[in-house]
Write a protein that holds these residues in place. Sequence first.
Motif, PDB file in Angstrom:
ATOM      1  N   LYS A  61       9.634  85.044 -51.897  1.00 55.59           N
ATOM      2  CA  LYS A  61       8.473  85.608 -51.187  1.00 55.59           C
ATOM      3  C   LYS A  61       7.245  84.743 -51.421  1.00 55.59           C
ATOM      4  O   LYS A  61       6.954  84.342 -52.550  1.00 55.59           O
ATOM      5  CB  LYS A  61       8.202  87.036 -51.655  1.00 55.59           C
ATOM      6  CG  LYS A  61       9.098  88.078 -51.034  1.00 55.59           C
ATOM      7  CD  LYS A  61       8.744  89.465 -51.549  1.00 55.59           C
ATOM      8  CE  LYS A  61       9.669  90.516 -50.954  1.00 55.59           C
ATOM      9  NZ  LYS A  61       9.399  91.860 -51.523  1.00 55.59           N
ATOM     10  N   GLY A  62       6.534  84.480 -50.349  1.00 57.92           N
ATOM     11  CA  GLY A  62       5.333  83.671 -50.435  1.00 57.92           C
ATOM     12  C   GLY A  62       5.589  82.175 -50.371  1.00 57.92           C
ATOM     13  O   GLY A  62       4.647  81.387 -50.223  1.00 57.92           O
ATOM     14  N   ARG A  63       6.858  81.779 -50.499  1.00 50.53           N
ATOM     15  CA  ARG A  63       7.201  80.348 -50.455  1.00 50.53           C
ATOM     16  C   ARG A  63       8.052  80.005 -49.233  1.00 50.53           C
ATOM     17  O   ARG A  63       7.909  78.921 -48.666  1.00 50.53           O
ATOM     18  CB  ARG A  63       7.953  79.935 -51.720  1.00 50.53           C
ATOM     19  CG  ARG A  63       7.190  80.153 -52.994  1.00 50.53           C
ATOM     20  CD  ARG A  63       7.901  79.515 -54.185  1.00 50.53           C
ATOM     21  NE  ARG A  63       9.219  80.101 -54.426  1.00 50.53           N
ATOM     22  CZ  ARG A  63      10.344  79.389 -54.450  1.00 50.53           C
ATOM     23  NH1 ARG A  63      10.334  78.083 -54.238  1.00 50.53           N
ATOM     24  NH2 ARG A  63      11.504  79.990 -54.696  1.00 50.53           N
ATOM     25  N   PHE A  64       8.949  80.904 -48.857  1.00 51.25           N
ATOM     26  CA  PHE A  64       9.850  80.668 -47.733  1.00 51.25           C
ATOM     27  C   PHE A  64       9.454  81.550 -46.553  1.00 51.25           C
ATOM     28  O   PHE A  64       8.986  82.677 -46.739  1.00 51.25           O
ATOM     29  CB  PHE A  64      11.290  80.998 -48.116  1.00 51.25           C
ATOM     30  CG  PHE A  64      11.924  80.076 -49.122  1.00 51.25           C
ATOM     31  CD1 PHE A  64      11.184  79.126 -49.821  1.00 51.25           C
ATOM     32  CD2 PHE A  64      13.286  80.163 -49.386  1.00 51.25           C
ATOM     33  CE1 PHE A  64      11.770  78.282 -50.753  1.00 51.25           C
ATOM     34  CE2 PHE A  64      13.892  79.319 -50.307  1.00 51.25           C
ATOM     35  CZ  PHE A  64      13.130  78.398 -50.998  1.00 51.25           C
ATOM     36  N   THR A  65       9.695  81.043 -45.345  1.00 49.02           N
ATOM     37  CA  THR A  65       9.449  81.808 -44.131  1.00 49.02           C
ATOM     38  C   THR A  65      10.637  81.639 -43.193  1.00 49.02           C
ATOM     39  O   THR A  65      11.046  80.510 -42.903  1.00 49.02           O
ATOM     40  CB  THR A  65       8.175  81.339 -43.416  1.00 49.02           C
ATOM     41  OG1 THR A  65       7.057  81.456 -44.299  1.00 49.02           O
ATOM     42  CG2 THR A  65       7.921  82.178 -42.166  1.00 49.02           C
ATOM     43  N   ILE A  66      11.180  82.760 -42.742  1.00 51.63           N
ATOM     44  CA  ILE A  66      12.262  82.722 -41.761  1.00 51.63           C
ATOM     45  C   ILE A  66      11.674  82.996 -40.382  1.00 51.63           C
ATOM     46  O   ILE A  66      10.777  83.837 -40.235  1.00 51.63           O
ATOM     47  CB  ILE A  66      13.376  83.733 -42.111  1.00 51.63           C
ATOM     48  CG1 ILE A  66      14.600  83.539 -41.213  1.00 51.63           C
ATOM     49  CG2 ILE A  66      12.864  85.170 -42.066  1.00 51.63           C
ATOM     50  CD1 ILE A  66      15.821  84.351 -41.657  1.00 51.63           C
ATOM     51  N   SER A  67      12.154  82.275 -39.392  1.00 54.22           N
ATOM     52  CA  SER A  67      11.696  82.485 -38.028  1.00 54.22           C
ATOM     53  C   SER A  67      12.853  82.204 -37.080  1.00 54.22           C
ATOM     54  O   SER A  67      13.865  81.631 -37.474  1.00 54.22           O
ATOM     55  CB  SER A  67      10.498  81.583 -37.715  1.00 54.22           C
ATOM     56  OG  SER A  67      10.869  80.213 -37.780  1.00 54.22           O
ATOM     57  N   ARG A  68      12.691  82.617 -35.850  1.00 49.26           N
ATOM     58  CA  ARG A  68      13.735  82.373 -34.855  1.00 49.26           C
ATOM     59  C   ARG A  68      13.103  81.996 -33.531  1.00 49.26           C
ATOM     60  O   ARG A  68      12.005  82.436 -33.194  1.00 49.26           O
ATOM     61  CB  ARG A  68      14.630  83.608 -34.701  1.00 49.26           C
ATOM     62  CG  ARG A  68      13.952  84.836 -34.133  1.00 49.26           C
ATOM     63  CD  ARG A  68      14.858  86.065 -34.278  1.00 49.26           C
ATOM     64  NE  ARG A  68      16.111  85.898 -33.556  1.00 49.26           N
ATOM     65  CZ  ARG A  68      17.212  86.596 -33.849  1.00 49.26           C
ATOM     66  NH1 ARG A  68      17.212  87.499 -34.828  1.00 49.26           N
ATOM     67  NH2 ARG A  68      18.314  86.393 -33.139  1.00 49.26           N
ATOM     68  N   ASP A  69      13.842  81.171 -32.783  1.00 49.02           N
ATOM     69  CA  ASP A  69      13.437  80.784 -31.444  1.00 49.02           C
ATOM     70  C   ASP A  69      14.610  81.131 -30.535  1.00 49.02           C
ATOM     71  O   ASP A  69      15.592  80.394 -30.472  1.00 49.02           O
ATOM     72  CB  ASP A  69      13.112  79.292 -31.386  1.00 49.02           C
ATOM     73  CG  ASP A  69      12.565  78.863 -30.034  1.00 49.02           C
ATOM     74  OD1 ASP A  69      12.766  79.589 -29.041  1.00 49.02           O
ATOM     75  OD2 ASP A  69      11.964  77.778 -29.969  1.00 49.02           O
ATOM     76  N   ASN A  70      14.501  82.259 -29.862  1.00 50.40           N
ATOM     77  CA  ASN A  70      15.620  82.715 -29.038  1.00 50.40           C
ATOM     78  C   ASN A  70      15.842  81.823 -27.818  1.00 50.40           C
ATOM     79  O   ASN A  70      16.924  81.826 -27.242  1.00 50.40           O
ATOM     80  CB  ASN A  70      15.386  84.160 -28.597  1.00 50.40           C
ATOM     81  CG  ASN A  70      15.500  85.146 -29.751  1.00 50.40           C
ATOM     82  OD1 ASN A  70      16.113  84.855 -30.786  1.00 50.40           O
ATOM     83  ND2 ASN A  70      14.888  86.308 -29.596  1.00 50.40           N
ATOM     84  N   THR A  71      14.833  81.055 -27.423  1.00 49.35           N
ATOM     85  CA  THR A  71      15.018  80.142 -26.288  1.00 49.35           C
ATOM     86  C   THR A  71      15.885  78.951 -26.678  1.00 49.35           C
ATOM     87  O   THR A  71      16.468  78.296 -25.815  1.00 49.35           O
ATOM     88  CB  THR A  71      13.673  79.635 -25.758  1.00 49.35           C
ATOM     89  OG1 THR A  71      13.045  78.820 -26.749  1.00 49.35           O
ATOM     90  CG2 THR A  71      12.749  80.796 -25.397  1.00 49.35           C
ATOM     91  N   LYS A  72      15.946  78.677 -27.987  1.00 46.43           N
ATOM     92  CA  LYS A  72      16.750  77.560 -28.479  1.00 46.43           C
ATOM     93  C   LYS A  72      17.972  78.031 -29.263  1.00 46.43           C
ATOM     94  O   LYS A  72      18.702  77.201 -29.826  1.00 46.43           O
ATOM     95  CB  LYS A  72      15.887  76.652 -29.362  1.00 46.43           C
ATOM     96  CG  LYS A  72      14.733  75.985 -28.633  1.00 46.43           C
ATOM     97  CD  LYS A  72      13.934  75.080 -29.566  1.00 46.43           C
ATOM     98  CE  LYS A  72      12.805  74.391 -28.819  1.00 46.43           C
ATOM     99  NZ  LYS A  72      11.993  73.510 -29.710  1.00 46.43           N
ATOM    100  N   ASN A  73      18.164  79.351 -29.332  1.00 46.72           N
ATOM    101  CA  ASN A  73      19.293  79.907 -30.105  1.00 46.72           C
ATOM    102  C   ASN A  73      19.311  79.365 -31.534  1.00 46.72           C
ATOM    103  O   ASN A  73      20.371  79.005 -32.059  1.00 46.72           O
ATOM    104  CB  ASN A  73      20.627  79.610 -29.419  1.00 46.72           C
ATOM    105  CG  ASN A  73      20.847  80.465 -28.189  1.00 46.72           C
ATOM    106  OD1 ASN A  73      19.995  81.280 -27.820  1.00 46.72           O
ATOM    107  ND2 ASN A  73      21.982  80.282 -27.545  1.00 46.72           N
ATOM    108  N   THR A  74      18.151  79.320 -32.153  1.00 43.95           N
ATOM    109  CA  THR A  74      18.016  78.698 -33.463  1.00 43.95           C
ATOM    110  C   THR A  74      17.185  79.577 -34.389  1.00 43.95           C
ATOM    111  O   THR A  74      16.184  80.158 -33.956  1.00 43.95           O
ATOM    112  CB  THR A  74      17.382  77.309 -33.347  1.00 43.95           C
ATOM    113  OG1 THR A  74      18.193  76.488 -32.491  1.00 43.95           O
ATOM    114  CG2 THR A  74      17.277  76.636 -34.709  1.00 43.95           C
ATOM    115  N   VAL A  75      17.621  79.648 -35.643  1.00 39.87           N
ATOM    116  CA  VAL A  75      16.842  80.301 -36.689  1.00 39.87           C
ATOM    117  C   VAL A  75      16.460  79.241 -37.709  1.00 39.87           C
ATOM    118  O   VAL A  75      17.227  78.303 -37.958  1.00 39.87           O
ATOM    119  CB  VAL A  75      17.624  81.457 -37.347  1.00 39.87           C
ATOM    120  CG1 VAL A  75      18.884  80.965 -38.033  1.00 39.87           C
ATOM    121  CG2 VAL A  75      16.749  82.232 -38.309  1.00 39.87           C
TER     122      VAL A  75
END
Length: 119
Positions: A61-75
Amino acid sequence: QVQLIESGGGLVQAGGSLRLSCAASGRIFSNYTMGWFRWGERAFVAAISAEGRTYYADSVKGRFTISRDNTKNTVYLHMNSLKPEDTADYYCYAVAGPISDHARDYDYWGQGTPVTVSS
């Protein structure tokens, strides 16, 4: 069936950053909860639901960030302030279900990408 391919691992000095990517194919990516786990202790790292809700292990927490781009099918997993104890093989997981911090709740996983943090 869902195929997951991780990339972005490597060698970095402590305090540095890396961005891991997980490209998905085979089903409707936007419907899936995506998670990152790291081996050998099968430790949960982070997850993001289909709706974009995120959940993190206390150790990142505070160091890592998860995100997703559904237009690229990528997390993505953005890792900052890396520590030697973050060294592990990182795996991307997917499930058409609710967010979870247990690997057994996921149906698909990739081959992993190694991260080494030197002190």
